[in-house]
Design an enzyme around this catalytic site. Structure first.
Site, PDB file in Angstrom:
ATOM      1  CG  HIS A 222      -0.341   0.264   2.452  1.00  0.00           C
ATOM      2  ND1 HIS A 222      -0.081  -0.680   3.423  1.00  0.00           N
ATOM      3  CD2 HIS A 222       0.018   1.533   3.150  1.00  0.00           C
ATOM      4  CE1 HIS A 222       0.339  -0.247   4.655  1.00  0.00           C
ATOM      5  NE2 HIS A 222       0.409   1.194   4.338  1.00  0.00           N
TER       6      HIS A 222
ATOM      7  CG  ASP B  17       0.023  -3.964   2.663  1.00  0.00           C
ATOM      8  OD1 ASP B  17       0.466  -3.354   1.563  1.00  0.00           O
ATOM      9  OD2 ASP B  17      -0.285  -3.277   3.658  1.00  0.00           O
TER      10      ASP B  17
ATOM     11  CB  SER C  46       3.101   1.700   6.175  1.00  0.00           C
ATOM     12  OG  SER C  46       1.934   1.969   6.872  1.00  0.00           O
TER      13      SER C  46
ATOM     14  CB  ILE D 161      -1.837   2.103  14.158  1.00  0.00           C
ATOM     15  CG1 ILE D 161      -2.528   3.150  13.156  1.00  0.00           C
ATOM     16  CG2 ILE D 161      -0.350   2.030  13.828  1.00  0.00           C
ATOM     17  CD1 ILE D 161      -2.082   4.863  13.701  1.00  0.00           C
ATOM     18  CG  LEU D 162      -7.670  -0.805  16.308  1.00  0.00           C
ATOM     19  CD1 LEU D 162      -8.289  -1.014  15.062  1.00  0.00           C
ATOM     20  CD2 LEU D 162      -7.961  -2.134  17.155  1.00  0.00           C
TER      21      LEU D 162
END
Length: 458
Positions: free
Chosen positions: A116, A146, A220, A238-239
């Site tokens: 991504h 990814d 990332s 991340i959350l």
């Protein structure tokens, strides 16, 4: 909302210092020292020696390109857009992005990052810690996991060695290195908070390491390393609310990433192995119904005929609890582990049958159709799904989304790409290589039934 702040600073310092002291081999500590871990005549406990070795291998990545979207055209104006009445027109919008990457092979200049980070990019720039910049070439990518592999041409690079991520334990210390918010190289630390995280709906294949080391936008593709400076994961997501870090970050395990990278290097694409089972997560109700004392695993509902699973003797009702002696917590984790191994790989499965765990050996079979998203190959192919043909006789277009760039280029489902300009195309890897060459105009030689025709990409 009232926020409660609990003072645990002293306790946290103690735990961190203990870990660093052990890592540096400092075992004797004077009880009367002003700061108990600052030993006279010895260096202060620090991560600096590790970071001095590994940070040159973590790079900043900047990308630019043009995203092309389809703008719907009112019915009354469609006459002006040709006899096909496409009903849409292309709308180009330039974009820029930032991310991170990890040098995993200094001699060949291979840089590992997230798909991504570089998706849809026309230009990829890699900047080393010392400030040198290089234009990168995309070797291959896998959207489902990814992962993307880049290559730069440079000398005297530093690489990070892969650790065995299957040996990670919850509580192991971690260091995250990346380029958050474009600030430049930044280091944070934490621990492994959990393993085998799935069901996050971030990617198709999920088997994440969870860490509380601060990861933010721009991290990332960066490195998650252990206290030996070995790569244990690729920071991915991340959350947290509003994109901010709240101590819940996710990384792709190093073993999973390395399996995929080796396939990309060898074939120019990821070729998945297939076990041939369908199933679900093991629930408490299923465990009770089968009267088994198993808490985690992948419950098998169905075994496909002539599959690797059938040949290995698996049957419906079996519970897979390990792959290659590594515990499996869910069917999603099983899918991720199998999906990142190539065909013809021999694996050892631990299965529970009739309340007993037994080992089973299986050899993964090739997928019937190895599919690839063509959007990573050329902007004009966006919307097309490609598949290798038998005996390397071209690349088949297995699907074309309506009103996509590929559809506008005149490509149709069932077309077989057999050439690019004057070069023949045998498989996906060769097609990727030809499309990556710097040509202003590319002509695809298409076989459509009995016809041979050309479609031009710009």
């Amino acid at each position: 909302m009232k926020v409660h702040v609990i003072k645990v600073r002293s306790h946290c310092k103690t735990l961190t210092a203990l870990a660093l002291t052990a890592a540096m081999g400092l075992t004797s500590l004077p009880a009367t020292a002003a700061f108990p871990f600052a030993v006279a005549g010895q260096p202060l406990p620090s991560l600096a020696p590790i970071l001095e070795q590994v940070t040159p291998a973590v790079v900043n990545i900047s990308v630019s390109g043009t995203k092309v979207s389809q703008q719907q055209i009112p019915e009354e104006f469609r006459y002006f857009f040709g006899p096909d009445g496409l009903g849409s027109k292309q709308q180009a919008q330039p974009f820029q992005g930032l991310g991170s990457g990890v040098i995993i092979d200094a001699k060949r200049g291979y840089v590992l990052t997230n798909n991504h980070v570089i998706a849809d990019a026309d230009k990829i720039q890699v900047m080393l810690k010392d400030g040198h910049e290089y234009e990168a070439k995309l070797i291959g990518a896998d959207k489902s996991s990814d992962i993307a592999l880049l290559q730069i041409t440079a000398k005297n690079l530093t690489e990070i060695k892969f650790a065995d991520s299957d040996k990670l334990r919850v509580g192991d210390f971690t260091i995250a290195i990346g380029n958050p918010f474009g600030l430049g190289q930044t280091v944070t630390s934490g621990i492994v908070s959990a393993l085998g995280r799935t069901g996050l709906q971030l990617e198709n294949l999920e088997n994440f390491i969870q860490t509380d080391a601060a990861i933010n936008s721009g991290n990332s593709g960066g490195a998650l390393v252990n206290l030996r400076g070995e790569l244990i994961g690729i920071n991915t997501a991340i959350l947290g609310p509003n994109g901010g870090n709240v101590g819940i970050g996710f990384a792709i395990p190093a073993n999973m990433a390395n399996n995929l990278v080796q396939q990309i290097i060898e074939h120019g694409e990821v070729r998945r192995g297939v076990l041939g089972v369908a199933g679900q997560e093991l629930t408490a109700d299923l465990a009770k119904a089968f009267d088994i004392d198993v808490q985690y695993g992948a419950f098998i509902n169905q075994v496909s005929p002539n599959s690797a699973a059938e040949e290995a003797g698996l049957v419906a009702g079996d519970i897979i609890v390990s792959v290659n002696h590594n515990k499996i917590r869910s069917f999603s984790e099983l899918r991720a582990r199998i999906g990142t191994l190539g065909p013809n790989k021999e694996i050892t499965l631990g299965i529970v049958r009739d309340g007993k765990e037994i080992p089973v050996t299986a050899t993964l079979k090739p997928a019937d159709n190895q599919l690839a998203d063509a959007s990573n190959m050329h902007p004009s192919l966006k919307g097309a799904i490609l598949a290798s043909t038998d005996k390397d006789q071209g690349v088949m277009i297995s699907d074309v989304k309506p009103r996509s760039m590929a559809a506008d280029a005149g490509l149709k489902q069932g077309d077989i790409i057999i050439g690019v300009n004057k070069d023949k195309v045998k498989n996906l890897a060769q097609l990727k290589a030809l499309l990556s060459e710097e040509n202003a105009t590319l002509a695809l030689n298409i076989q459509r039934g009995e016809q041979h025709l050309f479609r031009v990409l710009r």
